[in-house]
Design an enzyme around this catalytic site. Structure first.
Site, PDB file in Angstrom:
ATOM      1  N   LEU A 119      15.234 -28.485 -80.725  1.00 55.02           N
ATOM      2  CA  LEU A 119      14.623 -29.786 -81.014  1.00 55.02           C
ATOM      3  C   LEU A 119      15.644 -30.914 -80.971  1.00 55.02           C
ATOM      4  O   LEU A 119      15.297 -32.070 -80.777  1.00 55.02           O
ATOM      5  CB  LEU A 119      13.953 -29.752 -82.393  1.00 55.02           C
ATOM      6  CG  LEU A 119      12.917 -28.654 -82.613  1.00 55.02           C
ATOM      7  CD1 LEU A 119      12.457 -28.642 -84.067  1.00 55.02           C
ATOM      8  CD2 LEU A 119      11.735 -28.835 -81.675  1.00 55.02           C
ATOM      9  N   GLY A 120      16.902 -30.574 -81.207  1.00 58.68           N
ATOM     10  CA  GLY A 120      17.939 -31.606 -81.218  1.00 58.68           C
ATOM     11  C   GLY A 120      19.308 -30.969 -81.376  1.00 58.68           C
ATOM     12  O   GLY A 120      19.432 -29.794 -81.689  1.00 58.68           O
ATOM     13  N   ALA A 121      20.332 -31.766 -81.131  1.00 60.44           N
ATOM     14  CA  ALA A 121      21.707 -31.287 -81.263  1.00 60.44           C
ATOM     15  C   ALA A 121      22.527 -32.337 -81.981  1.00 60.44           C
ATOM     16  O   ALA A 121      22.267 -33.537 -81.850  1.00 60.44           O
ATOM     17  CB  ALA A 121      22.291 -31.000 -79.886  1.00 60.44           C
ATOM     18  N   GLY A 122      23.504 -31.879 -82.748  1.00 60.24           N
ATOM     19  CA  GLY A 122      24.364 -32.798 -83.488  1.00 60.24           C
ATOM     20  C   GLY A 122      25.817 -32.401 -83.345  1.00 60.24           C
ATOM     21  O   GLY A 122      26.175 -31.592 -82.489  1.00 60.24           O
ATOM     22  N   TYR A 168      27.715 -30.644 -85.385  1.00 63.48           N
ATOM     23  CA  TYR A 168      28.105 -29.317 -85.856  1.00 63.48           C
ATOM     24  C   TYR A 168      27.226 -28.182 -85.355  1.00 63.48           C
ATOM     25  O   TYR A 168      27.534 -27.024 -85.566  1.00 63.48           O
ATOM     26  CB  TYR A 168      28.135 -29.304 -87.390  1.00 63.48           C
ATOM     27  CG  TYR A 168      29.108 -30.306 -87.951  1.00 63.48           C
ATOM     28  CD1 TYR A 168      30.473 -30.099 -87.856  1.00 63.48           C
ATOM     29  CD2 TYR A 168      28.652 -31.485 -88.541  1.00 63.48           C
ATOM     30  CE1 TYR A 168      31.377 -31.030 -88.349  1.00 63.48           C
ATOM     31  CE2 TYR A 168      29.548 -32.415 -89.048  1.00 63.48           C
ATOM     32  CZ  TYR A 168      30.910 -32.182 -88.945  1.00 63.48           C
ATOM     33  OH  TYR A 168      31.803 -33.109 -89.430  1.00 63.48           O
ATOM     34  N   GLY A 169      26.104 -28.494 -84.700  1.00 60.81           N
ATOM     35  CA  GLY A 169      25.217 -27.436 -84.234  1.00 60.81           C
ATOM     36  C   GLY A 169      23.935 -27.984 -83.663  1.00 60.81           C
ATOM     37  O   GLY A 169      23.888 -29.127 -83.198  1.00 60.81           O
ATOM     38  N   VAL A 170      22.883 -27.150 -83.699  1.00 56.44           N
ATOM     39  CA  VAL A 170      21.592 -27.527 -83.114  1.00 56.44           C
ATOM     40  C   VAL A 170      20.467 -27.326 -84.128  1.00 56.44           C
ATOM     41  O   VAL A 170      20.637 -26.611 -85.112  1.00 56.44           O
ATOM     42  CB  VAL A 170      21.269 -26.701 -81.850  1.00 56.44           C
ATOM     43  CG1 VAL A 170      22.290 -26.934 -80.759  1.00 56.44           C
ATOM     44  CG2 VAL A 170      21.135 -25.230 -82.155  1.00 56.44           C
ATOM     45  N   VAL A 171      19.323 -27.945 -83.854  1.00 55.49           N
ATOM     46  CA  VAL A 171      18.118 -27.724 -84.650  1.00 55.49           C
ATOM     47  C   VAL A 171      17.084 -27.094 -83.724  1.00 55.49           C
ATOM     48  O   VAL A 171      16.815 -27.621 -82.641  1.00 55.49           O
ATOM     49  CB  VAL A 171      17.567 -29.040 -85.250  1.00 55.49           C
ATOM     50  CG1 VAL A 171      16.279 -28.768 -86.014  1.00 55.49           C
ATOM     51  CG2 VAL A 171      18.597 -29.683 -86.161  1.00 55.49           C
ATOM     52  N   ASP A 213      24.476 -41.533 -93.468  1.00 51.67           N
ATOM     53  CA  ASP A 213      24.199 -41.478 -92.034  1.00 51.67           C
ATOM     54  C   ASP A 213      22.769 -41.925 -91.743  1.00 51.67           C
ATOM     55  O   ASP A 213      22.051 -41.294 -90.966  1.00 51.67           O
ATOM     56  CB  ASP A 213      24.444 -40.059 -91.504  1.00 51.67           C
ATOM     57  CG  ASP A 213      24.711 -40.034 -90.001  1.00 51.67           C
ATOM     58  OD1 ASP A 213      25.002 -41.103 -89.417  1.00 51.67           O
ATOM     59  OD2 ASP A 213      24.629 -38.941 -89.401  1.00 51.67           O
TER      60      ASP A 213
END
Length: 197
Positions: free
Chosen positions: A40-43, A45-48, A153
């Site tokens: 669903l998304g990436a940041g 530190y990792g992914v969702v 954030d």
């Protein structure tokens, strides 16, 4: 115990033993409860990823341990924070577990997308839209303030619509760099947030 209960106990014991033999933490057994779907998304530190779990559809934030090496406290702080925060405009905590190389944080699935995406899709964001959204965000921020939490954030990508409905509620997500203050007088001195903002 009945033969069926014995079988369940044996199966759980067997999977627990197998996890330990593979060097996996005890909580890793929870991963079997979830069927993972698309990213669903990436940041940073990792992914969702979306997943189907015992309570229905959920979002699973997967954090690579190598990305937070030496700063694991950040993940434990996020977990602790999410578990105690209960507000209609803050994403709901569901569960967590870990493997040898990853942390998994399970939260409610907000299917309506990010505020940023919705603004882009609509091509406009009226004053009425903005005021309704900001009111919800401010309710969440006020709740955080009363609980000595600083999100650090706040941005359109971390504001998620619960559903695709045009009048959907908004929830605040991603407490990865949030801080809980030890006392009211404490002030945060370090720079934090998303560089682009």
């Amino acid at each position: 115990p009945s033969p069926a209960e014995n079988h369940t106990i044996t199966a759980m014991s067997f999977s627990g033993i197998m996890s330990r033999l593979q060097g996996q933490p005890e909580s890793y057994n929870k991963k079997r409860k979830y069927k993972f779907g698309r990213t669903l998304g990436a940041g940073t530190y990792g992914v969702v990823r979306g997943a189907e779990g015992p309570t229905g559809k959920v979002a699973v934030k997967i954090i690579l341990k190598k990305n937070v090496k030496g700063n694991e406290r950040m993940v434990y702080d996020e977990l602790q924070m999410l578990q105690r925060l209960k507000h209609p405009h803050i994403v709901k905590f569901v569960d967590w577990f870990e493997s040898r190389d990853k942390f998994y944080i399970v939260t409610e699935l907000a299917t309506g997308g990010e505020l940023f995406e919705r603004i882009c899709e609509q091509g406009k964001f009226t004053e009425k839209d903005a005021s309704q959204t900001i009111k919800q965000v401010l309710h969440a921020v006020d709740y955080l303030r009363k609980n000595e939490v600083v999100h650090r954030d706040l941005k359109p990508e971390n504001l998620l619509y619960v559903t695709r409905d045009p009048d959907s509620e908004v929830v605040l997500a991603d407490f990865g760099i949030a801080k809980t203050l030890d006392k009211k007088e404490e002030s945060l001195q370090t720079m934090a947030g998303s560089f682009g903002y």
